[in-house]
Each structure stands twice: as structure tokens, then as C-alpha cells.
Design a protein around this motif. Structure first.
Motif, PDB file in Angstrom:
ATOM      1  N   ALA A 225      45.121  19.335  58.077  1.00 38.79           N
ATOM      2  CA  ALA A 225      44.959  19.816  59.452  1.00 38.79           C
ATOM      3  C   ALA A 225      43.927  20.941  59.502  1.00 38.79           C
ATOM      4  O   ALA A 225      43.111  21.021  60.436  1.00 38.79           O
ATOM      5  CB  ALA A 225      46.294  20.292  60.008  1.00 38.79           C
ATOM      6  N   ILE A 226      43.941  21.811  58.502  1.00 39.27           N
ATOM      7  CA  ILE A 226      42.952  22.908  58.438  1.00 39.27           C
ATOM      8  C   ILE A 226      41.553  22.330  58.266  1.00 39.27           C
ATOM      9  O   ILE A 226      40.597  22.767  58.923  1.00 39.27           O
ATOM     10  CB  ILE A 226      43.295  23.871  57.290  1.00 39.27           C
ATOM     11  CG1 ILE A 226      44.561  24.662  57.613  1.00 39.27           C
ATOM     12  CG2 ILE A 226      42.133  24.822  57.019  1.00 39.27           C
ATOM     13  CD1 ILE A 226      45.039  25.551  56.484  1.00 39.27           C
ATOM     14  N   VAL A 227      41.428  21.339  57.388  1.00 36.79           N
ATOM     15  CA  VAL A 227      40.115  20.712  57.174  1.00 36.79           C
ATOM     16  C   VAL A 227      39.593  20.097  58.467  1.00 36.79           C
ATOM     17  O   VAL A 227      38.422  20.270  58.823  1.00 36.79           O
ATOM     18  CB  VAL A 227      40.207  19.644  56.062  1.00 36.79           C
ATOM     19  CG1 VAL A 227      38.920  18.812  56.011  1.00 36.79           C
ATOM     20  CG2 VAL A 227      40.468  20.301  54.713  1.00 36.79           C
ATOM     21  N   TYR A 228      40.449  19.387  59.193  1.00 35.99           N
ATOM     22  CA  TYR A 228      40.028  18.767  60.455  1.00 35.99           C
ATOM     23  C   TYR A 228      39.614  19.823  61.476  1.00 35.99           C
ATOM     24  O   TYR A 228      38.637  19.643  62.222  1.00 35.99           O
ATOM     25  CB  TYR A 228      41.158  17.902  61.020  1.00 35.99           C
ATOM     26  CG  TYR A 228      41.316  16.565  60.343  1.00 35.99           C
ATOM     27  CD1 TYR A 228      40.244  15.682  60.247  1.00 35.99           C
ATOM     28  CD2 TYR A 228      42.536  16.171  59.813  1.00 35.99           C
ATOM     29  CE1 TYR A 228      40.385  14.455  59.625  1.00 35.99           C
ATOM     30  CE2 TYR A 228      42.696  14.940  59.182  1.00 35.99           C
ATOM     31  CZ  TYR A 228      41.606  14.085  59.093  1.00 35.99           C
ATOM     32  OH  TYR A 228      41.733  12.858  58.471  1.00 35.99           O
ATOM     33  N   ALA A 229      40.344  20.922  61.527  1.00 37.57           N
ATOM     34  CA  ALA A 229      40.010  21.987  62.476  1.00 37.57           C
ATOM     35  C   ALA A 229      38.652  22.610  62.145  1.00 37.57           C
ATOM     36  O   ALA A 229      37.825  22.845  63.040  1.00 37.57           O
ATOM     37  CB  ALA A 229      41.098  23.061  62.475  1.00 37.57           C
ATOM     38  N   LEU A 230      38.418  22.867  60.863  1.00 38.53           N
ATOM     39  CA  LEU A 230      37.134  23.455  60.460  1.00 38.53           C
ATOM     40  C   LEU A 230      35.983  22.480  60.703  1.00 38.53           C
ATOM     41  O   LEU A 230      34.892  22.881  61.134  1.00 38.53           O
ATOM     42  CB  LEU A 230      37.185  23.859  58.987  1.00 38.53           C
ATOM     43  CG  LEU A 230      38.185  24.966  58.620  1.00 38.53           C
ATOM     44  CD1 LEU A 230      38.139  25.258  57.125  1.00 38.53           C
ATOM     45  CD2 LEU A 230      37.900  26.237  59.414  1.00 38.53           C
ATOM     46  N   LEU A 231      36.224  21.194  60.423  1.00 32.47           N
ATOM     47  CA  LEU A 231      35.187  20.189  60.678  1.00 32.47           C
ATOM     48  C   LEU A 231      34.889  20.073  62.170  1.00 32.47           C
ATOM     49  O   LEU A 231      33.732  19.894  62.574  1.00 32.47           O
ATOM     50  CB  LEU A 231      35.625  18.835  60.120  1.00 32.47           C
ATOM     51  CG  LEU A 231      35.602  18.686  58.594  1.00 32.47           C
ATOM     52  CD1 LEU A 231      36.163  17.325  58.188  1.00 32.47           C
ATOM     53  CD2 LEU A 231      34.192  18.871  58.060  1.00 32.47           C
ATOM     54  N   SER A 232      35.923  20.182  62.994  1.00 35.83           N
ATOM     55  CA  SER A 232      35.738  20.124  64.438  1.00 35.83           C
ATOM     56  C   SER A 232      34.861  21.278  64.921  1.00 35.83           C
ATOM     57  O   SER A 232      33.915  21.083  65.690  1.00 35.83           O
ATOM     58  CB  SER A 232      37.100  20.162  65.142  1.00 35.83           C
ATOM     59  OG  SER A 232      36.943  20.249  66.542  1.00 35.83           O
ATOM     60  N   GLY A 233      35.180  22.491  64.453  1.00 35.31           N
ATOM     61  CA  GLY A 233      34.380  23.645  64.847  1.00 35.31           C
ATOM     62  C   GLY A 233      32.947  23.530  64.362  1.00 35.31           C
ATOM     63  O   GLY A 233      31.991  23.804  65.114  1.00 35.31           O
ATOM     64  N   ALA A 234      32.771  23.116  63.093  1.00 38.26           N
ATOM     65  CA  ALA A 234      31.427  22.995  62.535  1.00 38.26           C
ATOM     66  C   ALA A 234      30.623  21.911  63.239  1.00 38.26           C
ATOM     67  O   ALA A 234      29.408  22.026  63.419  1.00 38.26           O
ATOM     68  CB  ALA A 234      31.509  22.703  61.042  1.00 38.26           C
ATOM     69  N   ALA A 235      31.300  20.833  63.664  1.00 41.32           N
ATOM     70  CA  ALA A 235      30.602  19.729  64.337  1.00 41.32           C
ATOM     71  C   ALA A 235      29.991  20.191  65.651  1.00 41.32           C
ATOM     72  O   ALA A 235      28.836  19.855  65.967  1.00 41.32           O
ATOM     73  CB  ALA A 235      31.566  18.576  64.581  1.00 41.32           C
ATOM     74  N   LEU A 236      30.736  20.973  66.427  1.00 40.30           N
ATOM     75  CA  LEU A 236      30.174  21.466  67.684  1.00 40.30           C
ATOM     76  C   LEU A 236      29.064  22.469  67.418  1.00 40.30           C
ATOM     77  O   LEU A 236      28.065  22.520  68.148  1.00 40.30           O
ATOM     78  CB  LEU A 236      31.268  22.100  68.545  1.00 40.30           C
ATOM     79  CG  LEU A 236      30.852  22.328  70.007  1.00 40.30           C
ATOM     80  CD1 LEU A 236      30.611  21.001  70.716  1.00 40.30           C
ATOM     81  CD2 LEU A 236      31.924  23.128  70.753  1.00 40.30           C
ATOM     82  N   GLY A 237      29.213  23.265  66.357  1.00 41.59           N
ATOM     83  CA  GLY A 237      28.136  24.175  65.977  1.00 41.59           C
ATOM     84  C   GLY A 237      26.875  23.415  65.599  1.00 41.59           C
ATOM     85  O   GLY A 237      25.755  23.820  65.947  1.00 41.59           O
TER      86      GLY A 237
END
Length: 343
Positions: A117-129
Motif C-alpha cells: 500500500a505504501i509503494v502504491y501511494a508513493l507511485l501515485s504521488g510520483a506519477a502526478l509529479g
């Protein structure tokens, strides 16, 4: 290099101009510190528990979310320069926080492990960045417009993921982060201070950070010296998105889940970065200045709560502070530029 040693009666002009610039900066910084001390003293008098360790730990815990977002925005503004229209800005980071928190909470509610879940959250934030970096650097859309667009995209995706409802979560990790650590401060507060140290080192004591500052302050010179300006600007947006993902972990911990309305944090984040400018000798964004300002704004909100003043006043206070600091910083920069021209 110009030699002023034989400039006759004008020999002292550069030194005196530099002295006046330093005095102007010191006056602004001194005034800001006096205001902070005065406000804290007033709250300490009105509320006996304001300066207790328990309350300060609570403030640090509350600052973890907006402070982390502000660190990311500081990197973007360092790389983007001082121009408020064409310089670096990311209006999507608070909405990105909401989307990343929604991804994190829904993954947990669907049975995913905390690590995944942490990995998905970080990937989500990085994707929008990364999306912001693509829009700003390669499509050459003004950062203000590009990140405003991505902000709306993030808000829409968050509503799709959560069906515009709260997603509650619980577990040992969240209990641990909210529990007391050394000096009775919550572990989340300690994590935030460690993260602040990481950002300070990254932005001000590494080759990457120094080059990022060069890109923002002297873009043409940086490009002439072979720096890949576009890549550094893109990296600042990517890191800002990653900071949103990290902040989402703190938000879910504090709120015990994902809740709509994360974009309400945007004003406080922008205020933290702009207020932090006054703690820089060159009147530019710094991580240390942002940290001080984020804590100060959280202390104001906390103080208002302790003395039973409506929270509606907080946005008004933040708006006034932004207007005051931006006006003073702009005035000082204009005076510095005029003196440089005369010299």
C-alpha cells in the motif's frame, strides 16, 4: 572583473549598497522573528498548556503533513526561480496528497499489505509529479496552468477511487506512529523531523541541491556551464509529487483513513514556503525557512484552538501573512536590483 579600488569618490558605493541590502534583509528577518516570538508569547499567556511538551508534540505531528508538502513545493520554487508567473509552482500537491491517501487507504481496505500500500501511494504521488514535469518542461505549459489542470485531475481521480467517501483504516503501524517515542513525542513527529533533515541535506548540501539552486537563480549561466536545466526542473516536480505521496502516509495516520478535502491544505503549504523566504539571506525559498514557517502556522492554528477562537480566522491570518511577506520581499528585491544597476 570590475575593480572599484580606484573609483575615486564612488569607491565606497558597492560596499555601502551591500551593507544596505544586508540591513534590509536583517530588518525583515528580525521583524519576522519578533512577530513569531510575540505571537507565541501571547498564546503562552492565554493558554497554560500551549508550551507543554505534549502540546508541542501534537503540533509537530500536525505539521508533518503540510510540512512535508511544503518541502516538496520548496524544491519546485528553488528550481523555478522568483518569477511568480513563469517560475516554479505546484498547485496540485495538496490534491495529489488526497489521491495518494485514497490509494493507500483503499489498498489497505482491500487486503493489501502495508508495504505494498505504501509503494502504491508513493507511485501515485510520483506519477502526478512526473505528469507535471512533462507538462511544464516538455510541453512548455506555464506551471500555474499545468499544475492547476493536474490538481483537478487528482481531485477527480480521488473521487473515483473513494466514491467521494471516507475510507477508514487501522492497524499496528498507525498505533505505533501515533504512540509516544523519546521525550514523549509521537513517532510521527520524530519521523517528520528526520524527513526535514533529509530535505535540508538534499537541497543545500549535495551537488544536486546546489545545481538546483543554480538553475533557479542563474538559469542562463547554469545552461552555459553544461547543466541539464530541463532535467533538474523535471526532477523538482517529481520530488514534489513523491513528497505528496509521503505526506499521504502521515495524513492517513493522523485521520485514521482517507477523507475528502485534502486540497484545503494548499493555502497553508503555499504560505509556509512564501513565509520561509524571509529567513533566507537572499530572500529565496529554503527548506529550513519553510520548516520554521510551517511550524509557526501550525502553532497559530493550535493556539487559536486552545483559546477557543474560530478556526475560520486561520485562513484570514494566513492570507494576510502571505500578502505582507510577498509585498516586503518583492520590495526588497526591487531595491536590490536597482542598486545593482546603479553599481
Amino acid at each position: 572583473m570590475t575593480d572599484f579600488s580606484s573609483a575615486g569618490s564612488g569607491a565606497g558605493r558597492p560596499d555601502s549598497a551591500g551593507t544596505r541590502r544586508e540591513r534590509s534583509g536583517h530588518w525583515l528577518q528580525g521583524s519576522a522573528l519578533l512577530i513569531i516570538i510575540a505571537v507565541l508569547a501571547i498564546f503562552a499567556v492565554l493558554s497554560p498548556i500551549f508550551l507543554t511538551v505534549g502540546n508541542l508534540g501534537n503540533v509537530l505531528q500536525q505539521t508533518a503533513v503540510t510540512g512535508t508538502l511544503a518541502f516538496g513545493l520548496t524544491l519546485v520554487m528553488i528550481a523555478g526561480g522568483n518569477n511568480s508567473l513563469t517560475g516554479g509552482i505546484d498547485l496540485s500537491l495538496a490534491a495529489n496528497l488526497g489521491l495518494s491517501a485514497a490509494v493507500f487507504a483503499t489498498q489497505l481496505s482491500q487486503g493489501a499489505s502495508v508495504a505494498m500500500a505504501i509503494v502504491y501511494a508513493l507511485l501515485s504521488g510520483a506519477a502526478l509529479g512526473l505528469f507535471n514535469a512533462f507538462a511544464v518542461v516538455w510541453l512548455r505549459i506555464l506551471p500555474l496552468l499545468a499544475t492547476l489542470t493536474s490538481m483537478n485531475i487528482a481531485i477527480g481521480l480521488e473521487m473515483v477511487v473513494t466514491q467521494n467517501s471516507t475510507v477508514p483504516v487501522s492497524g499496528p503501524l498507525f498505533d505505533l506512529l501515533l504512540g509516544a517515542g523519546p521525550l514523549t513525542l509521537p513517532w510521527l513527529a520524530w519521523g517528520f523531523m528526520l524527513l526535514a533533515l533529509v530535505f535540508i541535506v538534499l537541497a543545500h548540501f549535495t551537488p544536486f541541491g546546489l545545481r538546483l539552486q543554480a538553475v533557479g537563480s542563474h538559469r542562463l549561466a547554469a545552461r552555459a556551464n553544461g547543466l541539464a536545466v530541463s532535467r533538474y526542473i523535471a526532477a523538482s516536480y517529481l520530488l514534489c509529487g513523491l513528497a505528496s505521496g509521503i505526506a499521504a502516509l502521515g495524513s492517513v495516520t493522523v485521520l485514521s483513513g482517507s477523507s475528502p478535502g485534502a486540497n484545503d491544505n494548499l493555502l497553508m503549504v503555499i504560505a509556509s514556503v512564501l513565509l520561509g523566504v524571509v529567513f533566507s539571506r537572499r530572500l529565496v525559498p529554503t527548506i529550513g525557512g519553510t520548516l520554521i514557517s510551517a511550524l509557526f502556522l501550525s502553532l497559530i492554528a493550535n493556539g487559536f484552538q486552545l483559546i477557543n477562537v474560530s478556526s475560520y480566522w486561520i485562513n484570514g491570518v494566513e492570507g494576510v501573512l502571505i500578502l505582507l511577506v510577498v509585498s516586503l520581499a518583492s520590495l526588497l528585491r526591487q531595491r536590490q536590483q536597482r542598486r545593482k544597476v546603479r553599481v
